[in-house]
Design a protein around this motif. Structure first.
Motif, PDB file in Angstrom:
ATOM      1  N   LYS A 143       6.783  -7.705 -10.491  1.00  0.00           N
ATOM      2  CA  LYS A 143       6.729  -7.744  -9.185  1.00  0.00           C
ATOM      3  C   LYS A 143       5.359  -6.856  -7.967  1.00  0.00           C
ATOM      4  O   LYS A 143       4.802  -6.639  -9.267  1.00  0.00           O
ATOM      5  CB  LYS A 143       7.862  -6.613  -8.627  1.00  0.00           C
ATOM      6  N   GLY A 144       5.361  -7.398  -6.846  1.00  0.00           N
ATOM      7  CA  GLY A 144       3.933  -6.552  -6.376  1.00  0.00           C
ATOM      8  C   GLY A 144       4.616  -5.376  -6.136  1.00  0.00           C
ATOM      9  O   GLY A 144       5.110  -4.129  -6.070  1.00  0.00           O
ATOM     10  N   ILE A 145       2.714  -4.559  -5.571  1.00  0.00           N
ATOM     11  CA  ILE A 145       2.546  -3.572  -5.605  1.00  0.00           C
ATOM     12  C   ILE A 145       2.055  -2.758  -4.651  1.00  0.00           C
ATOM     13  O   ILE A 145       1.300  -3.753  -3.758  1.00  0.00           O
ATOM     14  CB  ILE A 145       2.299  -2.836  -6.557  1.00  0.00           C
ATOM     15  N   LEU A 146       3.316  -1.895  -3.367  1.00  0.00           N
ATOM     16  CA  LEU A 146       2.171  -1.577  -2.709  1.00  0.00           C
ATOM     17  C   LEU A 146       1.710  -0.300  -2.355  1.00  0.00           C
ATOM     18  O   LEU A 146       2.412   0.467  -2.586  1.00  0.00           O
ATOM     19  CB  LEU A 146       3.018  -1.450  -1.335  1.00  0.00           C
ATOM     20  N   SER A 147       0.561   0.444  -2.138  1.00  0.00           N
ATOM     21  CA  SER A 147      -0.408   1.118  -1.985  1.00  0.00           C
ATOM     22  C   SER A 147       0.147   2.221  -1.354  1.00  0.00           C
ATOM     23  O   SER A 147       0.962   1.944  -0.627  1.00  0.00           O
ATOM     24  CB  SER A 147      -1.734   1.204  -2.388  1.00  0.00           C
ATOM     25  N   ASP A 148      -0.604   3.593  -2.249  1.00  0.00           N
ATOM     26  CA  ASP A 148      -0.587   4.158  -0.891  1.00  0.00           C
ATOM     27  C   ASP A 148      -1.123   4.404   0.288  1.00  0.00           C
ATOM     28  O   ASP A 148      -2.424   3.261  -0.118  1.00  0.00           O
ATOM     29  CB  ASP A 148      -1.009   5.796  -1.675  1.00  0.00           C
ATOM     30  N   ARG A 149      -1.552   5.027   1.607  1.00  0.00           N
ATOM     31  CA  ARG A 149      -2.139   4.543   2.219  1.00  0.00           C
ATOM     32  C   ARG A 149      -4.497   5.752   2.266  1.00  0.00           C
ATOM     33  O   ARG A 149      -3.709   6.483   1.545  1.00  0.00           O
ATOM     34  CB  ARG A 149      -2.459   5.046   3.906  1.00  0.00           C
ATOM     35  N   TYR A 150      -4.917   4.903   2.643  1.00  0.00           N
ATOM     36  CA  TYR A 150      -5.877   5.374   2.324  1.00  0.00           C
ATOM     37  C   TYR A 150      -7.593   5.370   3.231  1.00  0.00           C
ATOM     38  O   TYR A 150      -6.622   3.229   4.183  1.00  0.00           O
ATOM     39  CB  TYR A 150      -6.646   4.733   1.422  1.00  0.00           C
ATOM     40  N   SER A 151      -8.490   5.978   2.996  1.00  0.00           N
ATOM     41  CA  SER A 151      -9.849   4.654   4.550  1.00  0.00           C
ATOM     42  C   SER A 151     -10.265   4.085   4.021  1.00  0.00           C
ATOM     43  O   SER A 151     -11.241   3.900   2.774  1.00  0.00           O
ATOM     44  CB  SER A 151      -9.834   5.819   4.827  1.00  0.00           C
ATOM     45  N   ASP A 152     -10.318   2.688   4.566  1.00  0.00           N
ATOM     46  CA  ASP A 152     -10.807   1.463   3.768  1.00  0.00           C
ATOM     47  C   ASP A 152     -12.582   1.917   3.838  1.00  0.00           C
ATOM     48  O   ASP A 152     -12.441   2.581   4.920  1.00  0.00           O
ATOM     49  CB  ASP A 152     -10.818   0.333   4.419  1.00  0.00           C
ATOM     50  N   ILE A 153     -13.387   1.981   2.925  1.00  0.00           N
ATOM     51  CA  ILE A 153     -14.610   2.442   2.304  1.00  0.00           C
ATOM     52  C   ILE A 153     -15.823   1.292   3.784  1.00  0.00           C
ATOM     53  O   ILE A 153     -16.546   2.142   4.815  1.00  0.00           O
ATOM     54  CB  ILE A 153     -15.139   2.423   1.446  1.00  0.00           C
TER      55      ILE A 153
END
Length: 402
Positions: A357-367
């Motif tokens: 199954k797919g995984i949704l990450s925690d939020r983070y700041s895109d570099i």
């Protein structure tokens, strides 16, 4: 005020007590002892006096001991054998006599019912004393608990935390006054909660002045709370369950809000998994990774801004497919890069392979963009995995995800 006035009027130096509440029982578990000077109807904080390096050390120690002695007289008369007493001490002043004077003062109250294990020593290490770890281990052997005050962000500071192994980390909430604080600052505070868990310390959030700060403290693993939003420092002690119903009600509200956010998170994960499975099945005949990504692009306008494919070891098998203002563009320079160094990357590969199954990450700041995003990833087969960076505008539309 003038230091000489304080030293010549020690009878006007008194302790104030700021209650500290716990999250599990919603009651007072202890008090932080604060020095005050009573000048008529006005009580003046002695914080600046204790931190003034131009005042001789022996004078500051004398006033500290007056505050502590008067506080312990109150503690011994309280009849409560469970309360903790948080005492502020500067590392430099403690080291003046290798900490012996303060220790003997603590031990002198044992027979009056205040045991060393009821004392929490808050260390303010402003001067980076070289032998403080030795002194702290000595104090710990008597049962005295240690709290690190004003947790900093220098690497050397975290090394000292690891060496001291405090029972409590105090996190100052002064800079977090509204929910408009930047994501980077919030993530730093979150990282401290992870550090506390790793070293077996309890988090105490201080200077809580708003409901939002209390909610943040609860959500980020805070077990102990103090601040003006709860109760201001008092001249005496208050009833232990004075805020029990209020805290119980507020924390129940936090629970409902967090459950709603988690439902939104898992609903989005299911929604994305279903959508991508349909897209993958529709484009099974793609010739190569680049063509496959391009076939997905138009269906993901407004949802994603970047996509790529990696193998199970983290090597990128495709270029990036990146959305500009009006079209999707391939970025070949990313092909062949390895991302296994990213936190949780390989763990997530195993999770996808095992759970299919797919995984949704925690939020983070895109570099690259600086925006706060999430990444959705899912297995294409047993060896290839699709990574989709979701746009901030799409996530902002999903209630509760930020």
């Amino acid at each position: 005020m003038d230091a000489l006035d304080i030293l010549t009027n020690l009878e006007q130096v008194v302790p104030f007590f700021q209650p500290i509440f716990n999250a599990d029982e919603h009651k007072i578990i202890g008090y932080e002892i604060l020095g005050r000077y009573i000048n008529g109807k006005e009580d003046i904080s002695l914080g600046s006096f204790f931190q003034d390096d131009t005042i001789p050390e022996e004078y500051r120690i004398e006033v500290e001991n007056v505050v502590f002695t008067k506080a312990m007289d109150v503690a011994s008369q309280s009849g409560d054998q469970e309360l903790l007493w948080f005492v502020n001490r500067d590392a430099g002043l403690l080291m003046m006599d290798d900490g012996e004077g303060f220790l003997q003062l603590i031990l002198s109250y044992q027979e009056k019912g205040v045991k060393p294990e009821h004392i929490v020593l808050e260390i303010s290490d402003r001067n980076e004393q070289s032998h403080i770890e030795h002194l702290i281990n000595y104090y710990k052997s008597f049962g005295i608990k240690i709290a690190i005050d004003k947790v900093g962000n220098e690497s050397s500071y975290f090394e000292r935390i690891a060496g001291i192994e405090p029972e409590i980390l105090k996190i100052d909430m002064s800079s977090l006054r509204s929910n408009n604080s930047g994501p980077a600052y919030l993530d730093v505070l979150h990282s401290l909660s992870i550090l506390a868990r790793k070293i077996g310390a309890t988090l105490l959030f201080e200077n809580i002045e708003t409901p939002y700060q209390l909610q943040f403290a609860w959500k980020n693993g805070g077990r102990f709370y103090q601040g003006f939003y709860l109760i201001k420092p008092q001249r005496g002690l208050v009833e232990k369950e004075i805020l029990r119903e209020k805290l119980k009600s507020e924390i129940h509200g936090f629970i409902l809000s967090e459950k709603k956010r988690l439902h939104s998170f898992f609903d989005l994960r299911i929604e994305l998994h279903t959508k991508f499975q349909e897209l993958i099945n529709r484009n099974k005949k793609w010739q190569n990774p680049s063509e496959f990504l391009m076939s997905l692009g138009d269906s993901l306008d407004g949802i994603a801004f970047r996509m790529y494919i990696c193998d199970e070891d983290g090597f990128q098998l495709s270029p990036n497919l990146y959305k500009t203002a009006d079209q999707w563009l391939l970025q070949p320079k990313y092909e062949g890069k390895n991302w296994s160094w990213r936190p949780y990357f390989l763990e997530n590969i195993i999770r996808m392979r095992t759970g299919k199954k797919g995984i949704l990450s925690d939020r983070y700041s895109d570099i690259e963009t600086g925006e706060v995003i999430r990444t959705f990833s899912l297995p294409l087969n047993g060896t290839e995995f699709l990574f989709v960076d979701l746009s901030a505008s799409f996530l902002n539309q999903r209630e509760g995800l930020f």
